[in-house]
Write a protein that holds these residues in place. Structure first.
Motif, PDB file in Angstrom:
ATOM      1  N   PRO A  64       0.806  -1.222   0.000  1.00  0.00           N
ATOM      2  CA  PRO A  64       0.000   0.000   0.000  1.00  0.00           C
ATOM      3  C   PRO A  64       0.837   1.270   0.000  1.00  0.00           C
ATOM      4  O   PRO A  64       0.452   2.275  -0.603  1.00  0.00           O
ATOM      5  CB  PRO A  64      -0.831  -0.122   1.284  1.00  0.00           C
ATOM      6  N   VAL A  65       1.990   1.241   0.662  1.00  0.00           N
ATOM      7  CA  VAL A  65       2.853   2.427   0.682  1.00  0.00           C
ATOM      8  C   VAL A  65       3.372   2.721  -0.725  1.00  0.00           C
ATOM      9  O   VAL A  65       3.376   3.862  -1.185  1.00  0.00           O
ATOM     10  CB  VAL A  65       4.015   2.214   1.672  1.00  0.00           C
ATOM     11  N   GLN A  66       3.800   1.674  -1.428  1.00  0.00           N
ATOM     12  CA  GLN A  66       4.269   1.858  -2.796  1.00  0.00           C
ATOM     13  C   GLN A  66       3.147   2.300  -3.715  1.00  0.00           C
ATOM     14  O   GLN A  66       3.351   3.122  -4.611  1.00  0.00           O
ATOM     15  CB  GLN A  66       4.881   0.558  -3.302  1.00  0.00           C
ATOM     16  N   ALA A  67       1.923   1.757  -3.479  1.00  0.00           N
ATOM     17  CA  ALA A  67       0.784   2.144  -4.317  1.00  0.00           C
ATOM     18  C   ALA A  67       0.449   3.617  -4.131  1.00  0.00           C
ATOM     19  O   ALA A  67       0.007   4.286  -5.078  1.00  0.00           O
ATOM     20  CB  ALA A  67      -0.417   1.276  -3.960  1.00  0.00           C
ATOM     21  N   ILE A  68       0.653   4.128  -2.924  1.00  0.00           N
ATOM     22  CA  ILE A  68       0.306   5.526  -2.653  1.00  0.00           C
ATOM     23  C   ILE A  68       1.412   6.472  -3.099  1.00  0.00           C
ATOM     24  O   ILE A  68       1.153   7.499  -3.745  1.00  0.00           O
ATOM     25  CB  ILE A  68       0.021   5.706  -1.145  1.00  0.00           C
ATOM     26  N   LEU A  69       2.679   6.140  -2.785  1.00  0.00           N
ATOM     27  CA  LEU A  69       3.790   7.057  -3.052  1.00  0.00           C
ATOM     28  C   LEU A  69       4.449   6.836  -4.405  1.00  0.00           C
ATOM     29  O   LEU A  69       5.126   7.724  -4.917  1.00  0.00           O
ATOM     30  CB  LEU A  69       4.847   6.916  -1.944  1.00  0.00           C
ATOM     31  N   GLY A  70       4.283   5.627  -4.971  1.00  0.00           N
ATOM     32  CA  GLY A  70       4.943   5.338  -6.237  1.00  0.00           C
ATOM     33  C   GLY A  70       6.289   4.676  -6.038  1.00  0.00           C
ATOM     34  O   GLY A  70       6.803   4.542  -4.925  1.00  0.00           O
ATOM     35  N   LEU A  71       6.880   4.279  -7.156  1.00  0.00           N
ATOM     36  CA  LEU A  71       8.140   3.525  -7.102  1.00  0.00           C
ATOM     37  C   LEU A  71       9.331   4.397  -6.742  1.00  0.00           C
ATOM     38  O   LEU A  71      10.353   3.902  -6.266  1.00  0.00           O
ATOM     39  CB  LEU A  71       8.385   2.847  -8.451  1.00  0.00           C
TER      40      LEU A  71
ATOM     41  N   GLU B 293      12.842   7.580   3.449  1.00  0.00           N
ATOM     42  CA  GLU B 293      12.311   8.408   4.534  1.00  0.00           C
ATOM     43  C   GLU B 293      10.807   8.619   4.370  1.00  0.00           C
ATOM     44  O   GLU B 293      10.044   8.563   5.348  1.00  0.00           O
ATOM     45  CB  GLU B 293      13.031   9.761   4.581  1.00  0.00           C
ATOM     46  N   ALA B 294      10.382   8.896   3.124  1.00  0.00           N
ATOM     47  CA  ALA B 294       8.953   9.095   2.877  1.00  0.00           C
ATOM     48  C   ALA B 294       8.167   7.810   3.120  1.00  0.00           C
ATOM     49  O   ALA B 294       7.063   7.829   3.682  1.00  0.00           O
ATOM     50  CB  ALA B 294       8.728   9.590   1.454  1.00  0.00           C
ATOM     51  N   ARG B 295       8.751   6.693   2.717  1.00  0.00           N
ATOM     52  CA  ARG B 295       8.080   5.407   2.955  1.00  0.00           C
ATOM     53  C   ARG B 295       7.935   5.136   4.450  1.00  0.00           C
ATOM     54  O   ARG B 295       6.880   4.704   4.914  1.00  0.00           O
ATOM     55  CB  ARG B 295       8.865   4.276   2.282  1.00  0.00           C
ATOM     56  N   ALA B 296       9.007   5.405   5.209  1.00  0.00           N
ATOM     57  CA  ALA B 296       8.957   5.158   6.649  1.00  0.00           C
ATOM     58  C   ALA B 296       7.947   6.062   7.325  1.00  0.00           C
ATOM     59  O   ALA B 296       7.211   5.644   8.239  1.00  0.00           O
ATOM     60  CB  ALA B 296      10.353   5.349   7.253  1.00  0.00           C
ATOM     61  N   ALA B 297       7.853   7.314   6.872  1.00  0.00           N
ATOM     62  CA  ALA B 297       6.897   8.246   7.478  1.00  0.00           C
ATOM     63  C   ALA B 297       5.462   7.803   7.208  1.00  0.00           C
ATOM     64  O   ALA B 297       4.599   7.860   8.097  1.00  0.00           O
ATOM     65  CB  ALA B 297       7.139   9.649   6.929  1.00  0.00           C
ATOM     66  N   LEU B 298       5.196   7.346   5.977  1.00  0.00           N
ATOM     67  CA  LEU B 298       3.846   6.898   5.658  1.00  0.00           C
ATOM     68  C   LEU B 298       3.506   5.603   6.387  1.00  0.00           C
ATOM     69  O   LEU B 298       2.363   5.409   6.826  1.00  0.00           O
ATOM     70  CB  LEU B 298       3.692   6.715   4.149  1.00  0.00           C
TER      71      LEU B 298
ATOM     72  N   ALA C  72       2.464   6.615   9.732  1.00  0.00           N
ATOM     73  CA  ALA C  72       1.148   7.254   9.711  1.00  0.00           C
ATOM     74  C   ALA C  72       0.034   6.222   9.574  1.00  0.00           C
ATOM     75  O   ALA C  72      -1.039   6.370  10.179  1.00  0.00           O
ATOM     76  CB  ALA C  72       1.074   8.264   8.562  1.00  0.00           C
ATOM     77  N   LEU C  73       0.297   5.176   8.789  1.00  0.00           N
ATOM     78  CA  LEU C  73      -0.710   4.121   8.609  1.00  0.00           C
ATOM     79  C   LEU C  73      -0.651   3.052   9.690  1.00  0.00           C
ATOM     80  O   LEU C  73      -1.516   2.170   9.734  1.00  0.00           O
ATOM     81  CB  LEU C  73      -0.535   3.457   7.241  1.00  0.00           C
ATOM     82  N   GLY C  74       0.357   3.098  10.532  1.00  0.00           N
ATOM     83  CA  GLY C  74       0.511   2.075  11.560  1.00  0.00           C
ATOM     84  C   GLY C  74       1.068   0.782  11.027  1.00  0.00           C
ATOM     85  O   GLY C  74       0.987  -0.255  11.700  1.00  0.00           O
ATOM     86  N   LEU C  75       1.660   0.813   9.828  1.00  0.00           N
ATOM     87  CA  LEU C  75       2.162  -0.423   9.213  1.00  0.00           C
ATOM     88  C   LEU C  75       3.478  -0.894   9.832  1.00  0.00           C
ATOM     89  O   LEU C  75       3.949  -1.985   9.503  1.00  0.00           O
ATOM     90  CB  LEU C  75       2.346  -0.214   7.707  1.00  0.00           C
ATOM     91  N   ASP C  76       4.083  -0.049  10.681  1.00  0.00           N
ATOM     92  CA  ASP C  76       5.315  -0.461  11.334  1.00  0.00           C
ATOM     93  C   ASP C  76       5.056  -1.308  12.580  1.00  0.00           C
ATOM     94  O   ASP C  76       6.006  -1.786  13.218  1.00  0.00           O
ATOM     95  CB  ASP C  76       6.132   0.772  11.727  1.00  0.00           C
ATOM     96  N   LYS C  77       3.791  -1.541  12.919  1.00  0.00           N
ATOM     97  CA  LYS C  77       3.435  -2.338  14.096  1.00  0.00           C
ATOM     98  C   LYS C  77       3.025  -3.744  13.667  1.00  0.00           C
ATOM     99  O   LYS C  77       2.598  -3.956  12.525  1.00  0.00           O
ATOM    100  CB  LYS C  77       2.271  -1.682  14.853  1.00  0.00           C
TER     101      LYS C  77
END
Length: 311
Positions: free
Chosen positions: A34-41, A46-51, A54-59
């Motif tokens: 989902p992060v790649q789908a939202i931000l692109g390739l 840093e942007a991927r980690a921030a998103l 924000a989405l809670g995907l790091d848990k």
């Protein structure tokens, strides 16, 4: 009645919990990143980690599930990635229009189906023609029906607005903008209600007490309206609860055709933007409305037939 109501409310709560769990599980099972789908390739780490934060995907999934349920108890559905606003706030802004549109469509379908079913039962010569008309309406896709009505009543005969919604500041103008979408929904579902009402009326009219009423010389119109209509309405009420759910999903297409700012257009925007928090909130909100429709249907039974006992 009160114990039954409490049991139904408990069952509704359990159903909503299961719906919330399924919504969360489906979000986990969606293919792709989902992060790649939202931000692109080309997104930076840093942007991927921030998103992801924000989405809670790091848990871990279990922690995210508990956070999801606790958030629901606080009516916190997260924040929309597309709009940058709380999902609950967006749903609160769009829900009144969609709910009013569904209720208008449901009421219109009932007002069309019930008199036509009475006419078909009372006059057999009309039965074949009305049944064929209803079957034809049922075969038409909702978007096609909406486009035809839009051309007829907004373009060819400019009687009603073609699209848009002016807001609730002027109730009369708001109703004018909702008439064509509501008529589209009503015609799309009237066929199902017509067939159910017709079949239920025919079954009731074969009962012994109906033959007794006719033998006493009761006029046929009074037999239909006084003796047959109320008991024949019970199966129809059950279908109304199911039709509320169908109209909610059908409203997505209708709102797109008529450019209405309701839940349907919000769902399309969320899909295009890959806004997963908003999609989760929308699915859960629609599930909650369907549960509410069915709860109201169960409670209506006692009003239509006092013989119904709530065990």
């Amino acid at each position: 009645m009160i114990p039954y109501l409490l049991r139904r409310l408990l069952l509704a709560f359990v159903t909503l919990w299961l719906a919330a769990s399924l919504v969360f599980a489906f979000a986990l099972l969606l293919p792709g990143d989902p992060v790649q789908a939202i931000l692109g390739l080309e997104a930076s780490p840093e942007a991927r980690a921030a998103l992801e934060r924000a989405l809670g995907l790091d848990k871990p999934p279990g922690v995210r599930y508990l956070d999801w349920l606790l958030g629901l108890l606080r009516l916190d559905l997260g924040e929309s990635l597309r709009y940058g606003k709380p999902v609950a706030e967006l749903l609160g802004e769009r829900l009144p229009l969609s709910l009013f549109l569904v209720l208008l469509g449901l009421g219109g379908a009932l007002l069309l189906a019930l008199p036509l079913a009475l006419l078909a039962v009372r006059f057999p010569l009309w039965d074949l023609a009305l049944s064929g008309l209803m079957a034809f309406l049922q075969s038409l896709p909702t978007f096609f029906l909406g486009v035809v009505l839009l051309y007829l009543f907004a373009v060819h005969l400019p009687l009603l607005p073609a699209s848009g919604f002016p807001g609730w500041q002027s109730p009369g103008e708001a109703l004018r903008h909702l008439l064509l979408p509501a008529l589209t929904l009503a015609l799309a579902r009237a066929a199902v209600l017509f067939r159910m009402a017709r079949g239920s009326l025919l079954e009731v009219l074969s009962q012994d007490y109906i033959r007794t009423a006719r033998a006493k010389g009761v006029p046929e119109a009074w037999v239909l309206l006084k003796h047959a209509l109320r008991p024949a309405s019970l199966p129809l009420v059950t279908v109304l609860g199911l039709e509320g759910g169908f109209l909610l999903t059908g409203a997505v297409v209708v709102e797109a055709v008529f450019a209405l700012p309701g839940l349907g257009s919000l769902a399309l925007t969320a899909l295009e933007a890959r806004d997963y928090p908003l999609l989760q909130g929308l699915v859960l909100a629609m599930a909650a409305l369907i549960v509410l429709f069915n709860l109201l249907v169960d409670l209506l039974y006692s009003l239509l037939d006092p013989r119904v006992e709530y065990a």
